[in-house]
Design an enzyme around this catalytic site. Structure first.
Site, mmCIF file in Angstrom:
data_model
loop_
_atom_site.group_PDB
_atom_site.id
_atom_site.type_symbol
_atom_site.label_atom_id
_atom_site.label_comp_id
_atom_site.label_asym_id
_atom_site.label_seq_id
_atom_site.Cartn_x
_atom_site.Cartn_y
_atom_site.Cartn_z
ATOM 1 N N ALA A 21 0.851 -1.196 0.000
ATOM 2 C CA ALA A 21 0.000 0.000 0.000
ATOM 3 C C ALA A 21 0.882 1.239 0.000
ATOM 4 C CB ALA A 21 -0.930 -0.015 1.211
ATOM 5 N N ASN A 22 0.288 2.384 0.213
ATOM 6 C CA ASN A 22 1.047 3.635 0.281
ATOM 7 C C ASN A 22 0.474 4.490 1.410
ATOM 8 O OD1 ASN A 22 -1.134 5.401 -0.757
ATOM 9 N ND2 ASN A 22 -0.887 4.118 -2.563
ATOM 10 N N ARG A 23 1.034 5.686 1.575
ATOM 11 C CA ARG A 23 0.721 6.491 2.761
ATOM 12 C C ARG A 23 -0.540 7.332 2.650
ATOM 13 N NH1 ARG A 23 5.101 6.333 6.011
ATOM 14 N NH2 ARG A 23 7.107 5.950 5.031
#
Ligand code: C5P
Length: 229
Positions: A29-31
């Site tokens: 995933a990412n932030r």
């Protein structure tokens, strides 16, 4: 019936990250927090728009009143977005989601186990995910009238954003700098450059709610003017 300058307008918003599973307990995933997209959904509804929000996993409370669909992966988000676009003539689609560009090529049914302390980590093969913004932008009878992308960049923001506008086939780009120290991803403020067909605006650093309100107002102004469809 809603009131306001966007009354009668249908808007699609994608928001949040996507999670790309590796096994039942792990994902890539990412932030992204989803804050900018949720704020935008709320600002559009405040101006009277009918909003369809398609959200990846976030910790946020969805805005009241609109339609919200939740998904986990990029492919699920794409399917929801295209299905929504086929059933509703959207006046605008705004893709704020930070979609994972790649997903693990193999999703294991069971948790991947460590077998011994000297074992090599398992290889991680990736496949590209569909580009939802590019697919929504493709010429078709179900293309939203105005398709807007976000471009998170860490350097030469405006030039990269212009290239992205052309590559994706969207109409406007909201570019922001997410470089080290900007505190934008997951943060509560954003500083953006809005690139439309005929102008470039550098906005000051603002709360994500204020960016959302300005963008919703800019859209309302755009719909007031006569445009070739
Ligand atoms: O290519 P990049 O991820 O930088 O482009 C950002 C824009 O494209 C955002 O509006 C994002 O929501 C959209 N996007 C998408 N699907 C992807 C990748 C990006 O809709 N797979």
């Amino acid at each position: 019936r809603r009131i306001g300058p966007l009354a009668g307008k249908n808007c699609l918003v994608t928001a949040g990250p996507t999670h790309e599973p590796l096994d039942p307990v792990r994902y890539l995933a990412n932030r992204s927090s989803g804050k900018q997209g949720y704020a935008l959904a709320e600002a559009l509804a405040d101006l009277g728009a009918e909003v369809t929000l398609i959200s990846g996993p976030t910790a946020l409370r969805p805005p009241a009143g609109g339609a919200v669909s939740f998904c986990e992966t990029a492919r699920q988000m794409r399917d929801l977005a295209l299905k929504a676009a086929r059933s509703t003539a959207f006046d605008a689609a705004i893709c704020t989601a930070a979609v994972a560009d790649w997903r693990p090529a193999h999703v294991q049914d069971q948790k991947i186990k460590k077998t011994g302390k000297d074992d090599l980590p398992p290889p991680l093969a990736l496949l590209p995910n569909p580009d939802i913004l590019a697919e929504l932008s493709e010429p078709s009878p179900s293309r939203p009238r105005l398709v807007i992308g976000f471009a998170a960049e860490t350097e030469t923001v405006e030039a990269h954003a212009r290239a992205k506008l052309a590559r994706k086939g969207c109409d406007w780009i909201v570019a922001n700098n997410v470089g080290a120290g900007s505190d934008v991803m997951g943060g509560s403020e954003n500083q953006v450059i809005l690139i439309t067909q005929d102008k470039v605006e550098h906005w000051p650093r603002l709360s994500k709610e204020e960016v959302a309100r300005r963008l919703a107002t800019t859209l309302a102004d755009w719909f007031l003017k006569p445009h070739k469809s």
